[in-house]
Design an enzyme around this catalytic site. Sequence first.
Site, PDB file in Angstrom:
ATOM      1  CG  ASP A 145      -2.081   0.873   1.200  1.00 50.46           C
ATOM      2  OD1 ASP A 145      -1.957   2.025   0.717  1.00 50.46           O
ATOM      3  OD2 ASP A 145      -3.158   0.445   1.640  1.00 50.46           O
ATOM      4  CG  HIS A 203      -2.213   5.774   1.539  1.00 51.23           C
ATOM      5  ND1 HIS A 203      -2.682   5.246   0.336  1.00 51.23           N
ATOM      6  CD2 HIS A 203      -2.093   7.105   1.358  1.00 51.23           C
ATOM      7  CE1 HIS A 203      -2.858   6.236  -0.525  1.00 51.23           C
ATOM      8  NE2 HIS A 203      -2.502   7.374   0.074  1.00 51.23           N
ATOM      9  CG  ASP A 205      -4.155   1.566   4.849  1.00 54.34           C
ATOM     10  OD1 ASP A 205      -4.245   2.781   4.588  1.00 54.34           O
ATOM     11  OD2 ASP A 205      -4.432   0.679   4.017  1.00 54.34           O
ATOM     12  CG  HIS A 211      -9.612   4.368   3.065  1.00 54.64           C
ATOM     13  ND1 HIS A 211      -9.404   4.532   1.712  1.00 54.64           N
ATOM     14  CD2 HIS A 211      -9.336   5.585   3.608  1.00 54.64           C
ATOM     15  CE1 HIS A 211      -9.015   5.766   1.457  1.00 54.64           C
ATOM     16  NE2 HIS A 211      -8.970   6.419   2.583  1.00 54.64           N
ATOM     17  CG  ASP A 249      -4.647   0.393  -1.761  1.00 57.21           C
ATOM     18  OD1 ASP A 249      -4.833   0.804  -2.923  1.00 57.21           O
ATOM     19  OD2 ASP A 249      -5.121   0.946  -0.757  1.00 57.21           O
ATOM     20  CG  ASP A 268      -3.074   3.302  -2.772  1.00 56.23           C
ATOM     21  OD1 ASP A 268      -2.182   2.564  -2.318  1.00 56.23           O
ATOM     22  OD2 ASP A 268      -3.947   3.811  -2.044  1.00 56.23           O
ATOM     23  CD  GLU A 311      -9.105   2.175  -1.388  1.00 56.44           C
ATOM     24  OE1 GLU A 311      -9.756   2.909  -2.161  1.00 56.44           O
ATOM     25  OE2 GLU A 311      -9.201   2.249  -0.137  1.00 56.44           O
TER      26      GLU A 311
END
Length: 307
Positions: free
Chosen positions: A122, A124, A126, A139, A226, A228, A271
Site C-alpha cells: 500500500d 499508505h 493504514d 480505510h 492496494d 495505489d 481500491e
Amino acid sequence: MKINLIGVPLHLGADKFGCNLAPKTYREANIVNLIESLGFEVFDCGDVNVLETDEKRKYEHHPNLKYLHEVVDANNKLAQKVYESISNGNFPLILGGDHSLGLGSIAGASKSIKNLGVVWIDAHGDINTDITSPTGNIHGMPLAASFGIGHEALVNVYENRVKIKEENVFHIAGRDLDEGEVELIKGSKGQFYTMDKVKKLGIKNVVKDMLNYFKNKVDAIHVSFDLDSIDSLFAPGTGTPVKDGLSVEDAKYILESLALSGMMCSLDIVELNPVLDKDNKTLDIAMYLIKNTLSKLKYGLENRLTA
C-alpha cells in the site's frame, strides 16, 4: 481447492464514491472465466451486503470515524465469509471496495489461522486511529486496528480480540504517511519497507527479506494488495493515487513470490475505482495481477504439500 470470490462493494471507508462499483466491474470483465481458465473451480459467493446511508449521517456514531456503524457491519459479514472459505479448504479472493475491508478479511482469516502473518502492500500506512487520522476515513485504519490499536469498535470487529501480532506484519510500498502513522511506525514491532527502502534494496531483495522474515514464524499469510501501491502513472483508477510507487512488474513479483511460497491463504485486491480509471488501465492491471498470482498459487500449494 476452490477459489471463492467475495465482492465487497464498500466505499464508505474511503468516503469517495466509485470503488463500490469494483466488484461489479471485475465480474463484467469475466473474472470468473479468467480464473477457470487457470484450472481452478470457482465459486462466486456474491457481494457482502453494505448498509445504505447518506452523507448527512457520516458522523452519526462517532465524531471522527465516518460511517462507523456501516463499515463495522460490512466487515463483520465479510469476516464470516472469509472464515467459512478458509475453514472449508478454499482460497478467498476478496474484491473491493475500499481498504477498510481489511478489518474483515484479517478477522476472518485469523479465526481460521491462529498465527497469521499479513503482507500489506500500500502507498499508505493504514495505521491511523480515530485520534491520529486527519480525515476520519476508516480505510486508513484497518492495519492498526487489526493489531489492537485504535477505537474498540474497529479493534473488535467480528470477535473481541486482537487479530494479529504486530510483529507478524510486513508492509511494503509506503510513501504517503501521516504524521501519526510515522510515529507509530517508529515504535512498531512490524516490518515497514517504504518506497525509499524498496528503491535502495531492489524488489528482489525486499521479497527475499519478506520470505525469510516469515519462514517458520507464521502458519500462513493473508495478503492485502492496494492498487495505489502501484505508481499513479500506471494505475490512475484509485481513490488516492500516489506517484513514485511500484511498477506493475514489481507488484507482479511480490504477489507471485508469495503465491509460490505456499504460505498465502487469502488475498484482498482493493481500491479499484472505475469512475476514476482511464481506458480501463487500472482494471487491466488488476486482472493481469490476479491471473498471474493465481496461476502461481497452484504451484505454491503443490510445493508445500510435497515439502
